[in-house]
Enzyme design. Structure first.
Site, PDB file in Angstrom:
ATOM      1  CG  LEU A  41      -2.068  -1.223   1.424  1.00 29.46           C
ATOM      2  CD1 LEU A  41      -2.612  -1.165   2.677  1.00 29.46           C
ATOM      3  CD2 LEU A  41      -2.812  -1.235   0.214  1.00 29.46           C
ATOM      4  N   GLY A 147      -3.647   7.648  -9.527  1.00 30.96           N
ATOM      5  CA  GLY A 147      -2.521   8.321  -9.392  1.00 30.96           C
ATOM      6  C   GLY A 147      -1.947   8.571 -11.103  1.00 30.96           C
ATOM      7  CB  ALA A 184      15.886  21.612 -14.498  1.00 24.75           C
ATOM      8  CB  ILE A 187      11.700  13.799 -10.453  1.00 24.02           C
ATOM      9  CG1 ILE A 187      10.417  13.676 -10.044  1.00 24.02           C
ATOM     10  CG2 ILE A 187      12.554  12.931 -10.475  1.00 24.02           C
ATOM     11  CD1 ILE A 187       9.474  12.479 -10.636  1.00 24.02           C
ATOM     12  N   GLY A 188      14.146  15.860 -11.161  1.00 21.19           N
ATOM     13  CA  GLY A 188      15.095  16.182 -11.857  1.00 21.19           C
ATOM     14  C   GLY A 188      16.325  16.649 -10.997  1.00 21.19           C
ATOM     15  CB  VAL A 240      17.333  15.164 -24.712  1.00 23.87           C
ATOM     16  CG1 VAL A 240      17.520  13.798 -25.174  1.00 23.87           C
ATOM     17  CG2 VAL A 240      17.893  15.865 -23.653  1.00 23.87           C
ATOM     18  CG  ASP A 314      -0.576  12.475  -9.134  1.00 26.46           C
ATOM     19  OD1 ASP A 314      -0.688  13.492  -8.346  1.00 26.46           O
ATOM     20  OD2 ASP A 314       0.675  11.710  -9.240  1.00 26.46           O
ATOM     21  CG  HIS A 323       0.700  18.727  -0.599  1.00 29.19           C
ATOM     22  ND1 HIS A 323       2.060  18.453  -0.995  1.00 29.19           N
ATOM     23  CD2 HIS A 323       0.425  19.910  -1.024  1.00 29.19           C
ATOM     24  CE1 HIS A 323       2.548  19.332  -1.567  1.00 29.19           C
ATOM     25  NE2 HIS A 323       1.760  20.101  -1.752  1.00 29.19           N
ATOM     26  CG  HIS A 446      15.934  36.599  18.027  1.00 26.08           C
ATOM     27  ND1 HIS A 446      16.188  36.721  16.680  1.00 26.08           N
ATOM     28  CD2 HIS A 446      17.035  36.761  18.977  1.00 26.08           C
ATOM     29  CE1 HIS A 446      17.554  37.182  16.811  1.00 26.08           C
ATOM     30  NE2 HIS A 446      17.906  37.188  18.041  1.00 26.08           N
TER      31      HIS A 446
HETATM   32  P1  NAI Z   1       8.198  18.413 -13.633  1.00 24.60           P
HETATM   33  O1  NAI Z   1       6.881  18.913 -14.541  1.00 24.60           O
HETATM   34  O2  NAI Z   1       8.249  19.119 -12.046  1.00 24.60           O
HETATM   35  O3  NAI Z   1       9.310  18.885 -14.216  1.00 24.60           O
HETATM   36  C1  NAI Z   1       9.669  18.418 -15.674  1.00 24.60           C
HETATM   37  C2  NAI Z   1      10.636  19.360 -16.405  1.00 24.60           C
HETATM   38  O4  NAI Z   1      11.265  18.964 -17.517  1.00 24.60           O
HETATM   39  C3  NAI Z   1      10.148  20.714 -16.563  1.00 24.60           C
HETATM   40  O5  NAI Z   1      10.993  21.849 -16.238  1.00 24.60           O
HETATM   41  C4  NAI Z   1       9.966  20.519 -18.034  1.00 24.60           C
HETATM   42  O6  NAI Z   1      10.342  22.005 -18.704  1.00 24.60           O
HETATM   43  C5  NAI Z   1      11.245  19.767 -18.338  1.00 24.60           C
HETATM   44  N1  NAI Z   1      11.148  19.162 -19.591  1.00 24.60           N
HETATM   45  C6  NAI Z   1       9.883  18.488 -20.303  1.00 24.60           C
HETATM   46  N2  NAI Z   1      10.294  17.847 -21.449  1.00 24.60           N
HETATM   47  C7  NAI Z   1      11.856  17.833 -21.743  1.00 24.60           C
HETATM   48  C8  NAI Z   1      12.695  17.576 -22.843  1.00 24.60           C
HETATM   49  N3  NAI Z   1      11.941  17.004 -23.913  1.00 24.60           N
HETATM   50  N4  NAI Z   1      13.730  18.067 -22.387  1.00 24.60           N
HETATM   51  C9  NAI Z   1      14.324  18.520 -21.617  1.00 24.60           C
HETATM   52  N5  NAI Z   1      13.378  18.894 -20.650  1.00 24.60           N
HETATM   53  C10 NAI Z   1      12.122  18.744 -20.646  1.00 24.60           C
HETATM   54  O7  NAI Z   1       7.968  16.769 -13.518  1.00 24.60           O
HETATM   55  P2  NAI Z   1       8.901  15.954 -12.769  1.00 24.60           P
HETATM   56  O8  NAI Z   1      10.139  16.708 -11.990  1.00 24.60           O
HETATM   57  O9  NAI Z   1       9.181  14.620 -13.707  1.00 24.60           O
HETATM   58  O10 NAI Z   1       7.876  15.449 -11.610  1.00 24.60           O
HETATM   59  C11 NAI Z   1       6.658  14.803 -11.650  1.00 24.60           C
HETATM   60  C12 NAI Z   1       5.558  15.430 -11.067  1.00 24.60           C
HETATM   61  O11 NAI Z   1       5.921  14.909  -9.842  1.00 24.60           O
HETATM   62  C13 NAI Z   1       5.606  16.659 -10.956  1.00 24.60           C
HETATM   63  O12 NAI Z   1       3.997  16.962 -10.849  1.00 24.60           O
HETATM   64  C14 NAI Z   1       5.824  17.056  -9.689  1.00 24.60           C
HETATM   65  O13 NAI Z   1       5.500  18.227  -9.062  1.00 24.60           O
HETATM   66  C15 NAI Z   1       5.815  15.923  -8.885  1.00 24.60           C
HETATM   67  N6  NAI Z   1       6.921  15.671  -7.781  1.00 24.60           N
HETATM   68  C16 NAI Z   1       6.794  16.470  -6.842  1.00 24.60           C
HETATM   69  C17 NAI Z   1       7.679  16.541  -5.908  1.00 24.60           C
HETATM   70  C18 NAI Z   1       7.741  17.178  -4.743  1.00 24.60           C
HETATM   71  O14 NAI Z   1       6.723  17.827  -4.311  1.00 24.60           O
HETATM   72  N7  NAI Z   1       9.005  17.518  -4.140  1.00 24.60           N
HETATM   73  C19 NAI Z   1       8.979  15.640  -5.945  1.00 24.60           C
HETATM   74  C20 NAI Z   1       9.003  14.881  -7.352  1.00 24.60           C
HETATM   75  C21 NAI Z   1       7.849  14.894  -8.053  1.00 24.60           C
END
Ligand code: NAI
Length: 468
Positions: A41, A147, A184, A187-188, A240, A314, A323, A446
């Site tokens: 789960l 999701g 970037a 996740i990146g 890419v 999602d 959240h 403080h």
């Molecule tokens: P994301 O949507 O946050 O970032 C993806 C990035 O990839 C964007 O900056 C976009 O411009 C770029 N991109 C898209 N296509 C591309 C390409 N062909 N070449 C180069 N760059 C490209 O997606 P991510 O990081 O994969 O996360 C997925 C989901 O999971 C998001 O909705 C994110 O908010 C959520 N997540 C949230 C986290 C957190 O709250 N800390 C941690 C991990 C994920």
């Protein structure tokens, strides 16, 4: 049909959306079942997302400090080493503990857990398929909380070895010498940081002109500068185009303007977003529609186009955040139970758990401009905060934006140590419709980093005490 197959509420998917919906349903007196196709789960967040990545970020942050900042504190750590096996074991222990926690919550709330792939099969009917088992159950109300899954690039298909998603990048058994990260976003940046701290050469390739592009542009700029110092190499406005094998190594190809760039890589992490997961869900059996991005269409109360079927998290429009899914779960179930559950979509915090962390709530200056809202803003650098100076946290700042005419708080952006926790108080102020002055006149202990939020709110009207 025996009693065990008839429920008031059936939830498909046990991530933060699904399991929270099930618990709220049980609390409100609904006879509830939850269906999960994976062995455990907790969904993506607990098993391969938020939680394991945070465990890795925590461990590698300590390792990085031991190797880079410790000596300045008089801490001698000669012969420093790290075992990836033990690091991963620690991460797994964290995940296991939370898996058991969710399991326990299902038990204490008397929620029936079914293992298998759940799919709709006509009005109120759900089929559960597992190896050697096939069962049909009925739910007066059904919540889809299935999701999302990782997006694959057509010219860079996942092979699970060289081209990987975050699912594999949280579990490499050794440090890749050369890691390319495509995207970037959250996740990146998080997983790029983890492997860079462990010694990988990390190249982050981003399509847009900024990293963390959904945040304020000053935040993105500072993040880029700070992460560069930590060894991440950024290639912005770079696209890419593919991967090829050459003399036993892999070469990732990309284009920047009219230039072609090549990266020799051991691994490529593709982190370009996620897509709603509705595979095999049987949406067509009850006439549920999806939008152009595959997201299930719902009304303001999470009702799909089929009677008695709801969707949250999602799999519906909105930010893909645990959240957000949890709040929707509670609101959706409360509506089912005749209560008035509601989610305030203007006040959803967003966090990237790098070092320093990045967090935000509400709108950015750029969004205010786009929406034609006249604003005033205040900024305070952590360099002027006593606690930050005493605890190596001077990198970063807080920015507060408020409505120019009414002073109503419209958004807060933070880059700095502990930004994920600091944002909570801004969220609360916004939830109550507070003003910048409300934060400015709230007493903050403080010395704490939170005083930077107060100072940024004071700066909105030019009243910051500690701004240089
Ligand atoms: P994301 O949507 O946050 O970032 C993806 C990035 O990839 C964007 O900056 C976009 O411009 C770029 N991109 C898209 N296509 C591309 C390409 N062909 N070449 C180069 N760059 C490209 O997606 P991510 O990081 O994969 O996360 C997925 C989901 O999971 C998001 O909705 C994110 O908010 C959520 N997540 C949230 C986290 C957190 O709250 N800390 C941690 C991990 C994920």
């Amino acid at each position: 049909m025996s009693e065990e197959t008839q429920f008031d509420l059936v939830v498909i998917g046990s991530g933060p959306g699904g399991y929270v919906a099930a618990i709220r349903g049980a609390q409100l007196g609904l006879k509830t079942a939850i269906i999960e196709k994976e062995d455990n789960l907790g969904g993506t967040c607990l098993n391969v997302g938020c939680i394991p990545s945070k465990a890795l970020l925590h461990s590698t942050e300590m390792y990085h400090f031991a190797g880079h900042g410790a000596t300045e504190h008089g801490i001698d750590l000669t012969n420093l080493s790290i075992s990836i096996e033990k690091l991963m074991a620690k991460k797994s222990k964290t995940v296991d503990q939370l898996r058991n926690g969710v399991k326990h919550l299902m038990k204490t709330n008397k929620i029936k857990v079914f293992s298998g792939l759940g799919s709709l099969e006509g009005q109120s009917k759900v089929r559960i398929r597992a190896t050697g088992k096939d069962l049909a159950i009925e739910g007066k109300h059904i919540i889809l909380a299935t999701g999302s899954s990782t997006i694959e690039l057509p010219f860079l298909k996942f092979d699970g070895k060289t081209v990987v998603s975050s699912d594999q990048a949280i579990a490499f058994d050794q440090v890749p010498a050369k890691l390319a990260v495509v995207g970037a976003g959250a996740i990146g940046l998080e997983l790029g940081s983890v492997w860079a701290r462990l010694g990988a050469k990390v190249d982050v390739i981003e399509f847009l002109p900024a990293i963390a592009p959904t945040f304020d542009k000053d935040v993105s700029k500072m993040a880029e500068r700070l992460f560069k110092k930590q060894g991440l190499n950024f290639h912005l406005q770079t696209k890419v185009t593919g991967i090829k094998k050459s003399k036993g190594t892999h070469i990732l190809t990309a284009e920047k303007g009219d230039k072609t760039i090549e990266f020799e890589v051991d691994k490529v992490l593709v982190a370009v977003g996620r897509k709603p997961y509705t595979e095999g869900l049987g949406l067509e059996t009850v006439g549920i529609t999806t939008d152009d991005k595959g997201r299930i269409t719902v009304d303001a109360h999470y009702k799909t186009t089929a009677d008695g079927v709801y969707a949250i998290g999602d799999v519906i429009p909105g930010p893909m955040l645990a959240h957000k899914a949890e709040e929707e779960a509670v609101a959706c179930v409360e509506r089912i139970a005749g209560q008035a559950g509601h989610v305030n979509y203007d006040v959803i915090p967003n966090v990237i758990y790098t070092e320093p962390e990045i967090s935000s709530v509400g709108i950015t200056e750029a969004q205010a401009k786009e929406q034609g809202i006249a604003i005033k803003s205040g900024k305070f650098n952590f360099a002027g905060n006593g606690r930050a100076i005493a605890s190596d946290g001077t990198d970063g700042f807080v920015k507060v934006i408020a409505d120019k005419a009414t002073d109503k708080l419209l958004g807060v952006q933070i880059i700095g140590k502990g930004a994920s926790e600091l944002i909570a108080s801004a969220v609360t102020h916004m939830e109550y419709g507070g003003s910048a002055e409300d934060i400015a006149r709230t007493i903050h202990a403080h010395p704490t980093m939170s005083e930077a939020l107060k100072e940024a709110a004071m700066a909105v009207d030019g009243n910051s005490i500690h701004s240089a």
